[in-house]
Design an enzyme around this catalytic site. Structure first.
Site, PDB file in Angstrom:
ATOM      1  N   GLU A  99       0.833  -1.207   0.000  1.00 49.25           N
ATOM      2  CA  GLU A  99       0.000   0.000   0.000  1.00 49.25           C
ATOM      3  C   GLU A  99       0.870   1.260   0.000  1.00 49.25           C
ATOM      4  OE1 GLU A  99      -2.108  -0.340   3.686  1.00 49.25           O
ATOM      5  OE2 GLU A  99      -3.390  -1.974   2.995  1.00 49.25           O
ATOM      6  N   CYS A 154      -1.601  34.128  10.073  1.00 48.72           N
ATOM      7  CA  CYS A 154      -1.277  34.788  11.342  1.00 48.72           C
ATOM      8  C   CYS A 154      -0.967  33.786  12.438  1.00 48.72           C
ATOM      9  CB  CYS A 154      -2.417  35.711  11.737  1.00 48.72           C
ATOM     10  SG  CYS A 154      -2.523  37.069  10.590  1.00 48.72           S
ATOM     11  N   GLU A 155       0.135  33.073  12.294  1.00 48.27           N
ATOM     12  CA  GLU A 155       0.617  32.134  13.306  1.00 48.27           C
ATOM     13  C   GLU A 155       2.132  32.116  13.220  1.00 48.27           C
ATOM     14  OE1 GLU A 155      -1.005  28.803  14.639  1.00 48.27           O
ATOM     15  OE2 GLU A 155      -2.968  28.976  13.686  1.00 48.27           O
ATOM     16  N   GLY A 172       2.040   4.972  -0.552  1.00 48.03           N
ATOM     17  CA  GLY A 172       1.431   6.275  -0.822  1.00 48.03           C
ATOM     18  C   GLY A 172       2.538   7.255  -1.180  1.00 48.03           C
TER      19      GLY A 172
END
Ligand code: LLP
Length: 450
Positions: free
Chosen positions: A295, A368-369, A297
């Site tokens: 699987e 705004c962080e 990704g």
């Protein structure tokens, strides 16, 4: 390369006269057409990564079920579907995306700890290949839904092998105290319960120990645990026909090709290759006669994509230099969430970028962080307002994890194929964000409230 296998370069991202190209298309040309920021995917790299895994696992008869969660754009899924891929899904939404992109139900496996009854019913009606069970209560729910529908669900049990994968703690899943899988020593009891439960058919075992695993040893531990479990289940009279090895295969977060001027190297060139991982799987599992699924990704899509953003301002304080760009944490959350370091390339309009004049800076966005950065303390060649930057290896867990925080619409996704490019998802529109919301009656002057 860890196993010495020669692997020819792919015409993914390169530089000509200082300008960055995706295959044969200058990123600046795409920027002109769609604006910035945008995600850009190279179909040649997608195909190359898929084919490489397919070749490596072919001797084991391995089926590739692409983990949609890494990038579920229809164009990406359809690229893999045409090469014969199946899908690893974790929601009803991903099931519908896989089917819509042309992956047949019989090549779909359904993983995840929290499948709802509705999702189970959708997948059962569709006739998917297998359910990867993660708990006893889920077993009972699936049996109930299958009985109601009068069908039998093919089931593999995801075990937790209690293996440390050595990856970032937020994406490690194979050690004892995560929510994932069933402790390996409870497998036998569960297999027996499945075997006697109407509506369920026990097919085998699944494992997935984490993502971006940079070493072969954890794969070897997990696969050898699988081999032991197959032997003991068979000794107890169970039929075991399927093994699902999960994903977790690493992608490179180094600059994509020789000669590209870039920064933020992690020195990860020594990553386990698909061939080496397939070799480990072969050593432990080839003799068991089971159908094998993987699987992947990230390893199929990360290096195929970049986030292209434009420098808005360069700001210098006494202690820091900031390249303020128009892309932000809402577009690519990985640096903020996991401390991920993506290489960043400068699209230099005035010839090859001068690495000797590189300067350490933070690449930050307009959100705004304080945690809004695409790179911290990265060494970049000279750049100024108006220049394009390409945040590389962003094809996995980039666009899919984006949000509209700060009312920033989702950015477009573009796929390149040789000299052609196409917008495979347009830029979101602020008007659509507003239109999707509505006022309650007591705030809506138009409604006839009491
Ligand atoms: N199978 C299962 C059961 C999984 O949980 C995952 C990923 C995969 C396959 C695919 O793993 P991959 O081959 O991509 O490593 N957002 C994080 C990664 C989360 C991975 C979650 N599970 C990141 O940006 O690093």
């Amino acid at each position: 390369m860890a196993d010495g296998t020669a692997h020819p370069p792919v015409p993914g991202f390169s530089r000509r006269d200082g300008r960055l190209l995706a295959e044969k298309v200058p990123l600046a040309t795409i920027a002109e057409a769609v604006g910035t920021p945008f995600y850009c995917y190279s179909s040649a790299v997608l195909e190359d990564r898929y084919n490489r895994f397919a070749r490596a696992f072919a001797p084991l008869g391995g089926r590739i079920c692409y983990a949609l969660k890494a990038n579920s754009n229809q164009a990406v899924i359809a690229t893999f579907a045409r090469l014969g891929a199946g899908a690893d899904i974790v929601s009803g939404g991903e099931l519908q995306r896989a089917l819509a992109a042309g992956i047949p139900a019989e090549r779909i496996v359904f993983a995840g700890v929290g499948k709802t009854r509705d999702e189970m019913a959708l997948a059962l009606r569709g006739g998917i290949h297998q359910f990867n069970l993660e708990s006893e209560p889920e077993l009972r729910a699936l049996a109930g839904v299958a009985q109601e529908l009068g069908v039998t669900a093919p089931v593999v049990v995801r075990i937790n092998p209690d293996v440390a994968s050595g990856t970032h703690h937020k994406i490690a899943t194979g050690h004892g105290d995560t929510k994932f899988g069933i402790p390996w020593n409870r497998l036998a009891a569960l297999a027996t319960e499945i075997a006697v439960t109407p509506g369920l058919s026990f097919m085998g075992i699944a494992v997935h120990i984490g993502s971006q695993i940079q070493d072969l040893a954890p794969f070897a531990s997990a696969y050898s645990r699988l081999a032991e479990l197959v032997a003991s289940l068979r000794a107890a009279g169970h039929t075991v026909t399927r093994l699902d090895l999960g994903g977790g295969f690493p992608a490179s977060y180094d600059p994509p090709a020789e000669g590209l001027s870039a920064s933020g190297r992690q020195g990860a060139d020594d990553l386990p290759t698909p061939e080496a991982i397939a070799g480990v799987a072969r050593d432990h599992l080839a003799d068991l006669g089971c159908e094998i699924t993987i699987e992947p990704g990230r390893a199929l899509v990360a290096e195929a994509g970049c986030l292209v953003t434009r420098v808005l301002y360069v700001k210098e304080t006494e202690s820091k230099r900031f390249a303020i760009v128009d892309g932000a944490m809402n577009d690519l959350i990985r640096p903020t969430l996991y401390g991920a370091r993506h290489p960043i390339l400068v699209d230099a309009s005035a010839g090859a970028p001068d690495d000797t004049a590189s300067i350490v800076c933070d690449v930050v966005g307009p959100v705004c962080e304080t945690g809004d950065y695409l790179a911290e303390d990265i060494s970049l060649p000279p750049h100024r307002a108006g220049d394009l930057l390409a945040v590389m290896s962003a094809g996995a867990y980039g666009a899919v994890m984006a949000s509209t925080y700060n009312s920033r619409p989702l950015v477009p996704e573009v796929m390149v194929h040789g000299q052609a490019f196409a917008v495979v998802r347009p830029r979101g529109r602020i008007a659509d964000l507003i239109a999707a919301e509505s006022l309650p009656p007591w705030l809506d002057p138009g409604s006839a409230g009491p």
